[in-house]
Design a protein around this motif. Structure first.
Motif, PDB file in Angstrom:
ATOM      1  N   CYS A  27      81.118  88.740  72.260  1.00 16.08           N
ATOM      2  CA  CYS A  27      80.074  89.495  72.943  1.00 16.08           C
ATOM      3  C   CYS A  27      80.641  90.837  73.392  1.00 16.08           C
ATOM      4  O   CYS A  27      81.846  90.986  73.571  1.00 16.08           O
ATOM      5  CB  CYS A  27      79.575  88.738  74.169  1.00 16.08           C
ATOM      6  N   ASP A  52      80.455  97.083  67.350  1.00 16.67           N
ATOM      7  CA  ASP A  52      79.574  96.112  67.997  1.00 16.67           C
ATOM      8  C   ASP A  52      78.835  96.737  69.176  1.00 16.67           C
ATOM      9  O   ASP A  52      77.684  96.388  69.455  1.00 16.67           O
ATOM     10  CB  ASP A  52      80.376  94.891  68.459  1.00 16.67           C
ATOM     11  N   GLN A  53      79.493  97.652  69.896  1.00 12.11           N
ATOM     12  CA  GLN A  53      78.817  98.349  70.994  1.00 12.11           C
ATOM     13  C   GLN A  53      77.714  99.254  70.470  1.00 12.11           C
ATOM     14  O   GLN A  53      76.602  99.287  71.017  1.00 12.11           O
ATOM     15  CB  GLN A  53      79.828  99.165  71.797  1.00 12.11           C
ATOM     16  N   THR A  98      74.836  97.149  69.460  1.00 15.33           N
ATOM     17  CA  THR A  98      74.124  96.610  70.616  1.00 15.33           C
ATOM     18  C   THR A  98      73.244  97.676  71.257  1.00 15.33           C
ATOM     19  O   THR A  98      72.099  97.398  71.664  1.00 15.33           O
ATOM     20  CB  THR A  98      75.116  96.037  71.639  1.00 15.33           C
ATOM     21  N   TYR A 106      84.673  94.903  74.862  1.00 19.39           N
ATOM     22  CA  TYR A 106      84.257  93.557  74.459  1.00 19.39           C
ATOM     23  C   TYR A 106      84.851  92.526  75.415  1.00 19.39           C
ATOM     24  O   TYR A 106      85.728  92.808  76.227  1.00 19.39           O
ATOM     25  CB  TYR A 106      84.647  93.265  73.016  1.00 19.39           C
ATOM     26  N   TYR A 130      77.717  92.397  81.970  1.00 15.32           N
ATOM     27  CA  TYR A 130      76.882  92.219  80.787  1.00 15.32           C
ATOM     28  C   TYR A 130      75.623  93.058  81.007  1.00 15.32           C
ATOM     29  O   TYR A 130      74.925  92.873  82.005  1.00 15.32           O
ATOM     30  CB  TYR A 130      76.523  90.747  80.589  1.00 15.32           C
ATOM     31  N   THR A 158      72.765  91.966  75.642  1.00 18.45           N
ATOM     32  CA  THR A 158      73.976  92.100  74.844  1.00 18.45           C
ATOM     33  C   THR A 158      73.779  91.371  73.526  1.00 18.45           C
ATOM     34  O   THR A 158      72.734  90.735  73.310  1.00 18.45           O
ATOM     35  CB  THR A 158      75.211  91.564  75.585  1.00 18.45           C
ATOM     36  N   THR A 159      74.749  91.485  72.639  1.00 16.97           N
ATOM     37  CA  THR A 159      74.684  90.763  71.368  1.00 16.97           C
ATOM     38  C   THR A 159      75.994  90.006  71.164  1.00 16.97           C
ATOM     39  O   THR A 159      77.006  90.312  71.800  1.00 16.97           O
ATOM     40  CB  THR A 159      74.473  91.710  70.169  1.00 16.97           C
ATOM     41  N   LYS A 198      70.492  89.239  72.643  1.00 17.30           N
ATOM     42  CA  LYS A 198      69.473  89.789  71.759  1.00 17.30           C
ATOM     43  C   LYS A 198      69.891  89.562  70.313  1.00 17.30           C
ATOM     44  O   LYS A 198      71.082  89.589  69.980  1.00 17.30           O
ATOM     45  CB  LYS A 198      69.285  91.285  72.015  1.00 17.30           C
ATOM     46  N   ARG A 200      70.698  90.236  66.530  1.00 17.34           N
ATOM     47  CA  ARG A 200      71.138  91.335  65.669  1.00 17.34           C
ATOM     48  C   ARG A 200      70.982  90.897  64.220  1.00 17.34           C
ATOM     49  O   ARG A 200      71.487  89.839  63.824  1.00 17.34           O
ATOM     50  CB  ARG A 200      72.576  91.760  65.984  1.00 17.34           C
TER      51      ARG A 200
END
Length: 351
Positions: free
Chosen positions: A136, A181-182, A185, A235, A255, A260-261, A324, A326
């Motif tokens: 995450c 990843d950020q 997201t 992360y 968070y 977040t994903t 959420k 992705r």
């Protein structure tokens, strides 16, 4: 005379039995997996201890060699060596990397794959990836600096506060998996993938970086912890490590309230590698029940087998997060376009 012959027969039988037993024992030892295994890894020290050190303990005759680097650096190396692979396994690969890396990998479905949640199974990538962790993304806030500045940081919207300009640290999504990843997201929770609304947020956020970006993902959380920056987009695992170590009074793991994903990060076996059987053993080891349970109990990373319950107090259970969805298929197909658009935005504001 008969007694002597009898004793000789018994003695020969005992010797033959002992010899046969000795041969069988040697054969068993000789049959243990051996040779080499070369791993191109972006694993943290935490993951190396939990995944690689335990593999070495299980297979002491295998000489495990590590080539360490960032995810982007290692992918570039694999591509450069494609005609003559120097490694056997690469770590830190996600589904969105698959289109890019598939030509350099070979498929293998690891033992115990069926025990993992359906989304985490190697079968979802036709065996090209074996997932070992779920990751995450979050924010890390230096409590004292945020207090001195008079800001409250609970999510992405708060990062647009003018007081934070130049006081936010991020890695580069072009070569850092956590920064990618950020970015994903932000696009997911601030308007949706493919929407202009989400890109408008990314552009505003990029301006807040004030022309500065980190060369590595580790520098993000370290520089927040050391007081160089108020907040970092980072992360979960290294932030949990601070909390686990009792540093929660110094830094806060946040968070994002917008959501977040989570993504699965895994490993691939390099195409035409020299130590294929040992590479398969490593994949089996990663998702074995004992390894995944060991990670859940002792590690700062979330294990890929999310069917295992959370038993530690330093990690929030996944079902308590505002997760959420992705679309990994979309991200895999559009990754080059997404990175190119971000790089254009960065070029605009980093002059």
């Amino acid at each position: 005379m008969k007694k002597l012959v009898f004793l000789l027969v018994v003695l020969l039988s005992v010797c033959a039995f002992a010899f046969a037993g000795g041969v069988e024992e040697k054969a068993s030892v000789a049959g243990e997996p051996s040779g080499q295994l070369v791993i191109y890894t972006s694993y943290s020290n935490d993951l190396q201890q939990i995944l690689i050190d335990t593999f070495r303990d299980k297979y002491p005759k295998i000489d495990v060699q590590l080539i360490e680097g960032g995810a982007g650096e290692l992918k570039a190396r694999v591509k450069a060596e494609a005609a003559n692979p120097q490694g056997d396994v690469i770590t830190g690969i996600t589904y969105s990397d698959l289109n890019e890396m598939k030509p350099y990998l070979q498929p293998y479905i690891a033992e115990n794959d069926a025990a993992l949640p359906e989304d985490a199974r190697g079968a979802t990538t036709d065996g090209y990836l074996t997932y070992q962790v779920a990751q995450c993304v979050n924010l890390l806030v230096n409590r004292q600096l945020a207090s001195d500045l008079g800001v409250e940081i609970k999510g992405y919207d708060d990062l647009l506060n003018p007081k934070l300009k130049g006081k936010i640290i991020s890695a580069n999504p072009s070569n850092s998996s956590s920064a990618w990843d950020q970015l994903v997201t932000m696009l997911v929770v601030m308007g949706g993938l493919g929407s202009e609304e989400s890109w408008e947020y990314v552009e505003k956020f990029t301006q807040q970086l004030d022309g500065k970006i980190s060369g590595s993902s580790s520098a993000v959380y370290k520089n927040v912890f050391n007081g160089e920056y108020v907040v970092g987009v980072t992360y979960e695992a290294p932030c949990i490590e601070y909390i686990k170590a009792g540093q929660g009074d110094k830094v806060e793991l946040v968070y994002m309230e917008e959501g977040t994903t989570a993504s699965f990060h895994g490993n691939g076996i390099l195409k035409d590698c020299s130590n294929l059987e040992n590479a398969k053993l490593f994949m089996d080891h990663l998702i074995a029940d004992e390894t995944q349970k060991h990670m859940e109990k002792n590690g700062t990373h979330r294990q890929a087998n999310l069917n295992l319950p959370t038993t530690v107090d330093f990690r929030i259970p996944m079902d308590e997060l505002n997760l959420k969805y992705r679309d990994e298929q979309y991200l895999s197909e559009h990754r080059p376009d997404i990175v190119a658009r971000w790089e254009a935005i960065w070029a605009k504001y980093s002059k």
